[in-house]
Design a protein around this motif. Sequence first.
Motif, short mmCIF file in Angstrom:
data_model
loop_
_atom_site.label_atom_id
_atom_site.label_comp_id
_atom_site.label_asym_id
_atom_site.label_seq_id
_atom_site.Cartn_x
_atom_site.Cartn_y
_atom_site.Cartn_z
N LEU A 82 0.83 -1.21 0.00
CA LEU A 82 0.00 0.00 0.00
C LEU A 82 0.86 1.26 0.00
O LEU A 82 1.80 1.37 0.78
CB LEU A 82 -0.90 -0.01 1.24
CG LEU A 82 -1.89 1.14 1.40
CD1 LEU A 82 -3.01 1.03 0.37
CD2 LEU A 82 -2.47 1.12 2.82
N THR A 83 0.55 2.21 -0.88
CA THR A 83 1.18 3.53 -0.83
C THR A 83 0.10 4.59 -0.71
O THR A 83 -1.04 4.40 -1.15
CB THR A 83 2.03 3.83 -2.09
OG1 THR A 83 1.16 4.09 -3.21
CG2 THR A 83 2.95 2.68 -2.44
N ASN A 84 0.46 5.73 -0.09
CA ASN A 84 -0.48 6.85 0.00
C ASN A 84 0.26 8.13 0.33
O ASN A 84 1.46 8.10 0.62
CB ASN A 84 -1.60 6.55 1.02
CG ASN A 84 -1.18 6.80 2.44
OD1 ASN A 84 -1.45 7.86 3.00
ND2 ASN A 84 -0.49 5.84 3.06
N ASN A 85 -0.45 9.23 0.32
CA ASN A 85 0.18 10.53 0.58
C ASN A 85 -0.24 11.14 1.90
O ASN A 85 0.13 12.28 2.19
CB ASN A 85 -0.17 11.51 -0.55
CG ASN A 85 0.88 11.52 -1.64
OD1 ASN A 85 2.03 11.21 -1.38
ND2 ASN A 85 0.48 11.85 -2.86
N GLN A 98 4.04 9.56 -4.31
CA GLN A 98 3.54 8.99 -3.07
C GLN A 98 4.61 9.09 -1.99
O GLN A 98 5.77 8.74 -2.21
CB GLN A 98 3.15 7.53 -3.28
CG GLN A 98 2.01 7.33 -4.28
CD GLN A 98 0.64 7.47 -3.63
OE1 GLN A 98 0.03 6.51 -3.19
NE2 GLN A 98 0.15 8.70 -3.56
N LYS A 99 4.20 9.53 -0.81
CA LYS A 99 5.14 9.73 0.29
C LYS A 99 5.34 8.48 1.13
O LYS A 99 6.45 8.18 1.57
CB LYS A 99 4.65 10.88 1.18
CG LYS A 99 5.59 11.22 2.33
CD LYS A 99 5.07 12.41 3.13
CE LYS A 99 6.00 12.73 4.29
NZ LYS A 99 5.49 13.87 5.09
N GLN A 154 -3.49 14.80 -9.21
CA GLN A 154 -4.60 15.71 -8.94
C GLN A 154 -5.21 15.52 -7.56
O GLN A 154 -6.04 16.32 -7.14
CB GLN A 154 -5.67 15.54 -10.01
CG GLN A 154 -5.21 15.93 -11.41
CD GLN A 154 -6.26 15.68 -12.48
OE1 GLN A 154 -7.24 14.97 -12.24
NE2 GLN A 154 -6.06 16.24 -13.66
N GLY A 155 -4.80 14.46 -6.85
CA GLY A 155 -5.35 14.20 -5.53
C GLY A 155 -6.74 13.60 -5.55
O GLY A 155 -7.44 13.59 -4.53
N THR A 156 -7.14 13.10 -6.70
CA THR A 156 -8.45 12.43 -6.81
C THR A 156 -8.49 11.20 -5.92
O THR A 156 -9.54 10.82 -5.40
CB THR A 156 -8.73 12.03 -8.27
OG1 THR A 156 -8.55 13.17 -9.11
CG2 THR A 156 -10.13 11.48 -8.43
N ILE A 157 -7.34 10.54 -5.77
CA ILE A 157 -7.19 9.40 -4.87
C ILE A 157 -6.03 9.69 -3.92
O ILE A 157 -5.14 10.48 -4.23
CB ILE A 157 -6.92 8.09 -5.65
CG1 ILE A 157 -5.77 8.27 -6.65
CG2 ILE A 157 -8.18 7.62 -6.36
CD1 ILE A 157 -5.39 7.01 -7.41
N ASP A 158 -6.06 9.04 -2.76
CA ASP A 158 -4.99 9.23 -1.78
C ASP A 158 -3.80 8.33 -2.06
O ASP A 158 -2.67 8.65 -1.68
CB ASP A 158 -5.51 8.92 -0.37
CG ASP A 158 -6.65 9.84 0.03
OD1 ASP A 158 -6.56 11.04 -0.23
OD2 ASP A 158 -7.64 9.33 0.61
N GLY A 159 -4.07 7.19 -2.69
CA GLY A 159 -2.99 6.25 -2.90
C GLY A 159 -3.40 5.10 -3.79
O GLY A 159 -4.45 5.14 -4.45
N GLN A 160 -2.57 4.07 -3.79
CA GLN A 160 -2.81 2.90 -4.64
C GLN A 160 -2.11 1.72 -3.99
O GLN A 160 -1.44 1.86 -2.96
CB GLN A 160 -2.31 3.16 -6.05
CG GLN A 160 -0.82 3.47 -6.16
CD GLN A 160 0.04 2.23 -6.21
OE1 GLN A 160 -0.12 1.39 -7.09
NE2 GLN A 160 0.96 2.08 -5.27
N GLU A 161 -2.28 0.55 -4.58
CA GLU A 161 -1.59 -0.64 -4.06
C GLU A 161 -1.10 -1.45 -5.24
O GLU A 161 -1.80 -1.65 -6.22
CB GLU A 161 -2.49 -1.44 -3.13
CG GLU A 161 -3.89 -1.73 -3.63
CD GLU A 161 -3.96 -2.94 -4.54
OE1 GLU A 161 -3.35 -3.97 -4.20
OE2 GLU A 161 -4.60 -2.84 -5.60
N ILE A 171 5.75 -0.43 -8.29
CA ILE A 171 6.03 0.83 -7.59
C ILE A 171 7.35 1.41 -8.06
O ILE A 171 7.48 2.62 -8.29
CB ILE A 171 6.03 0.59 -6.06
CG1 ILE A 171 4.63 0.18 -5.59
CG2 ILE A 171 6.48 1.84 -5.31
CD1 ILE A 171 4.56 -0.33 -4.17
N VAL A 172 8.34 0.53 -8.23
CA VAL A 172 9.66 0.98 -8.70
C VAL A 172 9.61 1.37 -10.17
O VAL A 172 10.07 2.45 -10.56
CB VAL A 172 10.73 -0.12 -8.46
CG1 VAL A 172 12.05 0.27 -9.12
CG2 VAL A 172 10.93 -0.34 -6.97
#
Length: 328
Positions: A153-156, A226-227, A204-211, A217-218
């Motif tokens: 999981l990644t998110n901001n 993503q932070k 655009q910030g429409t979503i917070d993250g993804q998986e 991811i790399v």
Amino acid sequence: MKKSWLHKVLFAGIVAGSMLSANAFAQQSLKMAYALAKDNSHYGAAAIAFEKSLAESAPGKFTIEHFGNSALGGEREVIEGLQLGTVDAAVLSTGAILNFVPQAGVFDIPFLFRDLDHARKVLDSQIGQDMLKEFPKRGLVALAWGEQGFRHLTNNKVAVKEPADAKGLKIRTTENPVHIAAFKEIGILPTPMAWPEVQTALQQGTIDGQENPTSVIVAAKLNQQQKFLSLTAHVYAPAIIVISPSVYEGLSAEDKAKFDEAGKKAAQAMRDFVDNIEKTGIQSLKEAGMQVTEDVNREAFSALVKNVYPEYYKRFSKELIDSIAAAK
């Protein structure tokens, strides 16, 4: 005599030219689609291995045109193209595949596989091989099971360690009802979205993250958008090497065997890539500035998802799921 000799020379030239033209005409160009770049991605590694195998086993007979980075559309469009014959071959995730071959979704059940070795043994076993036989019923020819690795999981917004940390996060998912049911149970707001739309939605910030697996991811450089990365390893992500029936059914038995072998080599190339990226990828993401949470409470996530298992039993059968979980 001279005239006869000249006629023979001319005739031989014509025959030779015709044979060259026939050979050139016989070379078949195949469009191969996949979601990431040709270079430095597990999808590209599979496509390159597929091309190399055919070049070695059938020199000069087939050429591969690479359409990476979703150049032929999202995976749903690519699958439809395979069925119609407008796309010849593809490396696919199981995200969109499940809308066409629902039975394959059993491998996407969260917290089903213990590790990569367990998953690979199941896919290489009779269970996995029998599943490949389901694809022709849906207008697809599946050559082999590839691999993406375990999804994280990644998110901001927040470093996710416990299920409570993830509650309310708007997370892009694949069009996968198996995943979606699990995320809802955790408290995540799943947002199904085709991969080509994800980068823009993150910007655009429409979503917070993804998986996605480390390999994606790399390769997609998601550290730039993503932070936080949490090593949830919530789902094993298979991949599949697929070709269009319009191509496969037109092959001789000998060439079908060569395509089958090319599919296996493509799958192995994906596994080799995943093995390497699992060793080096997390460190590279840390160095790129991502905050990585390694001590995720997977037991707590797993306990929540187990509440959804009765739904999976109805969808796929408890006997099959238990046999996969128990495989050694």
